[in-house]
Design a protein around this motif. Structure first.
Motif, PDB file in Angstrom:
ATOM      1  N   ARG A  81      39.258  32.223  42.893  1.00 49.19           N
ATOM      2  CA  ARG A  81      39.830  32.381  41.552  1.00 49.19           C
ATOM      3  C   ARG A  81      39.325  33.674  40.896  1.00 49.19           C
ATOM      4  N   ALA A  82      38.021  33.897  40.970  1.00 50.70           N
ATOM      5  CA  ALA A  82      37.440  35.076  40.338  1.00 50.70           C
ATOM      6  C   ALA A  82      37.898  36.361  41.013  1.00 50.70           C
ATOM      7  N   SER A  83      38.075  36.332  42.334  1.00 46.79           N
ATOM      8  CA  SER A  83      38.567  37.518  43.044  1.00 46.79           C
ATOM      9  C   SER A  83      39.966  37.879  42.568  1.00 46.79           C
ATOM     10  N   GLY A  84      40.819  36.873  42.431  1.00 54.11           N
ATOM     11  CA  GLY A  84      42.173  37.126  41.946  1.00 54.11           C
ATOM     12  C   GLY A  84      42.191  37.685  40.540  1.00 54.11           C
ATOM     13  N   ILE A  85      41.345  37.112  39.655  1.00 59.05           N
ATOM     14  CA  ILE A  85      41.294  37.594  38.270  1.00 59.05           C
ATOM     15  C   ILE A  85      40.757  39.022  38.226  1.00 59.05           C
ATOM     16  N   GLY A  86      39.683  39.281  38.990  1.00 65.13           N
ATOM     17  CA  GLY A  86      39.094  40.618  38.993  1.00 65.13           C
ATOM     18  C   GLY A  86      40.061  41.679  39.493  1.00 65.13           C
ATOM     19  N   ILE A  87      40.796  41.353  40.543  1.00 61.76           N
ATOM     20  CA  ILE A  87      41.785  42.308  41.077  1.00 61.76           C
ATOM     21  C   ILE A  87      42.893  42.539  40.059  1.00 61.76           C
ATOM     22  N   GLY A  88      43.358  41.457  39.433  1.00 62.81           N
ATOM     23  CA  GLY A  88      44.408  41.593  38.421  1.00 62.81           C
ATOM     24  C   GLY A  88      43.976  42.437  37.240  1.00 62.81           C
ATOM     25  N   VAL A  89      42.740  42.220  36.767  1.00 62.83           N
ATOM     26  CA  VAL A  89      42.223  43.016  35.656  1.00 62.83           C
ATOM     27  C   VAL A  89      42.010  44.466  36.077  1.00 62.83           C
ATOM     28  N   GLY A  90      41.545  44.658  37.308  1.00 64.18           N
ATOM     29  CA  GLY A  90      41.230  46.000  37.784  1.00 64.18           C
ATOM     30  C   GLY A  90      42.415  46.940  37.824  1.00 64.18           C
ATOM     31  N   ILE A  91      43.595  46.417  38.152  1.00 63.12           N
ATOM     32  CA  ILE A  91      44.760  47.303  38.266  1.00 63.12           C
ATOM     33  C   ILE A  91      45.359  47.660  36.912  1.00 63.12           C
ATOM     34  N   LEU A  92      44.832  47.064  35.831  1.00 63.96           N
ATOM     35  CA  LEU A  92      45.319  47.401  34.489  1.00 63.96           C
ATOM     36  C   LEU A  92      44.486  48.550  33.935  1.00 63.96           C
ATOM     37  N   PRO A  93      45.059  49.725  33.771  1.00 65.15           N
ATOM     38  CA  PRO A  93      44.288  50.838  33.225  1.00 65.15           C
ATOM     39  C   PRO A  93      43.729  50.502  31.849  1.00 65.15           C
ATOM     40  N   GLY A  94      42.441  50.790  31.663  1.00 60.86           N
ATOM     41  CA  GLY A  94      41.800  50.536  30.382  1.00 60.86           C
ATOM     42  C   GLY A  94      40.968  49.271  30.382  1.00 60.86           C
ATOM     43  N   ALA A  95      41.230  48.367  31.329  1.00 63.70           N
ATOM     44  CA  ALA A  95      40.404  47.155  31.432  1.00 63.70           C
ATOM     45  C   ALA A  95      39.155  47.491  32.237  1.00 63.70           C
ATOM     46  N   GLY A  96      38.306  46.510  32.508  1.00 64.26           N
ATOM     47  CA  GLY A  96      37.079  46.809  33.231  1.00 64.26           C
ATOM     48  C   GLY A  96      36.398  45.567  33.738  1.00 64.26           C
ATOM     49  N   GLY A  97      35.253  45.777  34.444  1.00 65.01           N
ATOM     50  CA  GLY A  97      34.527  44.679  35.040  1.00 65.01           C
ATOM     51  C   GLY A  97      33.999  43.689  34.028  1.00 65.01           C
ATOM     52  N   ASN A  98      33.674  44.161  32.817  1.00 70.31           N
ATOM     53  CA  ASN A  98      33.175  43.229  31.802  1.00 70.31           C
ATOM     54  C   ASN A  98      34.248  42.222  31.404  1.00 70.31           C
ATOM     55  N   ILE A  99      35.484  42.693  31.261  1.00 66.70           N
ATOM     56  CA  ILE A  99      36.591  41.789  30.932  1.00 66.70           C
ATOM     57  C   ILE A  99      36.832  40.817  32.091  1.00 66.70           C
ATOM     58  N   ALA A 100      36.819  41.351  33.314  1.00 63.13           N
ATOM     59  CA  ALA A 100      37.040  40.504  34.493  1.00 63.13           C
ATOM     60  C   ALA A 100      35.976  39.424  34.595  1.00 63.13           C
ATOM     61  N   ALA A 101      34.719  39.781  34.301  1.00 61.03           N
ATOM     62  CA  ALA A 101      33.632  38.809  34.382  1.00 61.03           C
ATOM     63  C   ALA A 101      33.806  37.696  33.360  1.00 61.03           C
ATOM     64  N   PHE A 102      34.148  38.063  32.126  1.00 63.67           N
ATOM     65  CA  PHE A 102      34.334  37.058  31.073  1.00 63.67           C
ATOM     66  C   PHE A 102      35.505  36.137  31.388  1.00 63.67           C
ATOM     67  N   LEU A 103      36.627  36.714  31.813  1.00 63.82           N
ATOM     68  CA  LEU A 103      37.803  35.903  32.107  1.00 63.82           C
ATOM     69  C   LEU A 103      37.544  34.980  33.297  1.00 63.82           C
ATOM     70  N   SER A 104      36.843  35.483  34.310  1.00 65.36           N
ATOM     71  CA  SER A 104      36.518  34.665  35.475  1.00 65.36           C
ATOM     72  C   SER A 104      35.587  33.529  35.089  1.00 65.36           C
ATOM     73  N   TYR A 105      34.617  33.842  34.235  1.00 68.69           N
ATOM     74  CA  TYR A 105      33.675  32.817  33.768  1.00 68.69           C
ATOM     75  C   TYR A 105      34.405  31.725  32.988  1.00 68.69           C
ATOM     76  N   ASN A 106      35.290  32.139  32.083  1.00 70.31           N
ATOM     77  CA  ASN A 106      36.045  31.164  31.291  1.00 70.31           C
ATOM     78  C   ASN A 106      36.963  30.323  32.165  1.00 70.31           C
ATOM     79  N   ALA A 107      37.566  30.962  33.176  1.00 70.30           N
ATOM     80  CA  ALA A 107      38.444  30.218  34.080  1.00 70.30           C
ATOM     81  C   ALA A 107      37.655  29.174  34.866  1.00 70.30           C
ATOM     82  N   ALA A 108      36.456  29.543  35.314  1.00 67.69           N
ATOM     83  CA  ALA A 108      35.616  28.585  36.044  1.00 67.69           C
ATOM     84  C   ALA A 108      35.187  27.439  35.136  1.00 67.69           C
TER      85      ALA A 108
END
Length: 498
Positions: A254-281
């Motif tokens: 789940r976190a890999s999918g969220i991180g990849i999805g966030v990563g391809i959006l210009p302007g987003a970053g690892g901090n956003i991916a980490a928070f969203l992955s944490y909330n999803a878990a």
């Protein structure tokens, strides 16, 4: 396949291979020191790459990037001090695990999760790069506005026990993010005639103060004169429960999918991916109340999510010339230094270099399994054995040095001190700190995006919700804000009814 076969023979030569190993170790070291970060390290590295072979230079960038993103988890787990902005979410469950003697387990989970997220991200970059890059073409200013609001809202209402306090903390971050010159109008805002405020408050300076100083003050309160013994630290022989590792697999996926999805959006970053992955878990867990109290899945989600962003952020950078984050922008600068033009033609004109860099991102992620785990458990984890009377001044010195070298300004030390005391008192009244930082990160993005959308639509507010993607994002954002508030009201009504 021939594209990668030719590149692999170049990557596995002595120069790039040595650079990857050395840079990954250096990256772990940089990430583990509060105040230092991969952006700073890569920015300092770029001038040194003029005379290097491009593949060697990019190997060093890949190693430092992946290594430091994992290294940030080490102080986050052991000291509750995020080594990088992306490791903030790791502190939520990593530190409670270390506090109850499970530091070794938390570090192992962080190491494995970082490596898995990085590998998944590199594979996505290598296999789905062109296809995923096209998706970003459908995102306009309205979509980026809702992405920013969704990121702030999800963290504000889900971190901590009181959604209202979370929203208030996010608003504080938004206000801090407005300081400085407005990028669209060029007007100075809330600078009070101080030239050093024209560029706004530096995120890293505020982050170090807000997250590093409160734990140091709490450590000083304990007045620890002895420190921990090797037995108390319990870095070895912490067995995993039966099925515990298998239970992390859905979180990693789940976190890999969220991180990849966030990563391809210009302007987003690892901090956003980490928070969203944490909330999803947390939302997917059968026991969401255990998150924030030392749940291993919280560490796995945060670390896997922020590392899954790494290579994915290079997809729009390499394919479109649009950097997904600051590190991707530095990679573009490295390519430009060597006379290469990022964009669609890069894949055709320099296939060996592009393919080689993708493989280097993959290899450095794999290296984290061996190098990251060994360094974390055998070297950096020993910092926790130092007595508080030594640890407090040591951390303060590292903080001050790290903050000062960012801009070379003494005023940043005062900003760090002010942010630290503010964070200390906010924690005393149970305000979460993560929404403050996220407000600073996403506030400017949300403001600029909504203003661009209104300029394009000539002031028509319906432009923000009429496009299909923006309408879906708006609906999800409203749901994320309203649902926790509804649950909080229901909990408060139950005792009154009884």
């Amino acid at each position: 396949m021939e594209f990668y076969t030719n590149a692999l023979s170049h990557v596995l030569s002595f120069g790039p291979l040595t650079a990857m190993i050395g840079a990954t170790l250096l990256g772990v070291f940089i990430g583990a020191l509060p105040g230092l970060n991969p952006v700073m390290a890569i920015a300092l590295l770029l001038p040194l790459t003029y005379s290097m072979d491009p593949l060697v230079a990019l190997a060093m960038v890949a190693g430092i990037y992946n290594g430091s993103m994992y290294g940030g988890a080490i102080p986050a787990i052991l000291l509750r001090i995020p080594g990088t902005p992306a490791s903030i979410a790791t502190t939520f469950d990593g530190f409670p695990m270390a506090d109850r003697g499970e530091a070794s387990k938390a570090l192992k989970i962080a190491c494995w999760s970082s490596a898995i997220g990085g590998i998944a991200s590199a594979i996505a970059l290598m296999t789905m790069g062109p296809m995923l890059a096209r998706v970003t073409l459908f995102f306009g200013p309205a979509e980026y506005f809702w992405i920013a609001i969704f990121g702030m809202a999800s963290v504000a209402v889900m971190v901590g026990s009181d959604p209202v306090k979370g929203i208030m903390a996010a608003v504080l971050g938004l206000l801090i993010g407005t300081i400085g010159i407005d990028n669209l109008s060029g007007q100075a805002r809330f600078t009070f005639g101080q030239t050093w405020l024209l560029g706004g408050l530096d995120l890293i300076v505020v982050l170090v103060g807000l997250y590093a100083l409160p734990p140091v003050l709490q450590l000083a309160e304990k007045c620890d004169l002895k420190g921990l013994s090797a037995a108390q630290l319990k870095l070895a022989d912490v067995p995993f429960k039966k099925g515990e590792i298998r239970g992390l697999i859905p979180t990693w996926l789940r976190a890999s999918g969220i991180g990849i999805g966030v990563g391809i959006l210009p302007g987003a970053g690892g901090n956003i991916a980490a928070f969203l992955s944490y909330n999803a878990a947390k939302n997917a867990s059968d026991d969401p109340s255990s998150f924030g109290k030392g749940n291993p899945q919280g560490v796995a989600a945060a670390e896997c999510g922020n590392n899954a962003d790494n290579a994915a952020s290079m997809i729009p950078a390499l394919a479109l010339g649009i950097p997904g984050n600051v590190v991707a922008a530095l990679v573009l600068s490295a390519l430009t230094i060597h006379g290469l033009q990022p964009g669609p033609q890069l894949f055709h004109q320099n296939p060996t270099l592009v393919g080689g860099f993708m493989i280097e991102m993959l290899i450095t992620s794999v290296l984290i399994f061996a190098l990251g785990g060994a360094v974390a458990t055998r070297v950096f984890a020993q910092f926790q054995r130092l007595p508080g009377v030594l640890l407090v001044p040591t951390i303060l010195i590292l903080m001050c040095v790290g903050v000062y070298v960012i801009n070379g300004r003494a005023i940043d030390l005062w900003v760090m001190l002010a942010a630290g005391f503010a964070g200390y008192f906010l924690e005393k009244v149970n305000f979460p700190l993560a929404p403050v930082i996220l407000g600073m990160i996403l506030g400017p993005m949300a403001e600029q995006s909504v203003r661009r959308a209104l300029l394009i639509s000539r002031g028509d507010m319906t432009e923000l919700v009429t496009r299909p993607i923006s309408a879906v994002l708006a609906a999800v954002t409203v749901l994320v804000i309203v649902w926790p508030l509804v649950k909080m009201v229901r909990r408060r009504r139950k005792p009154a009814e009884q």
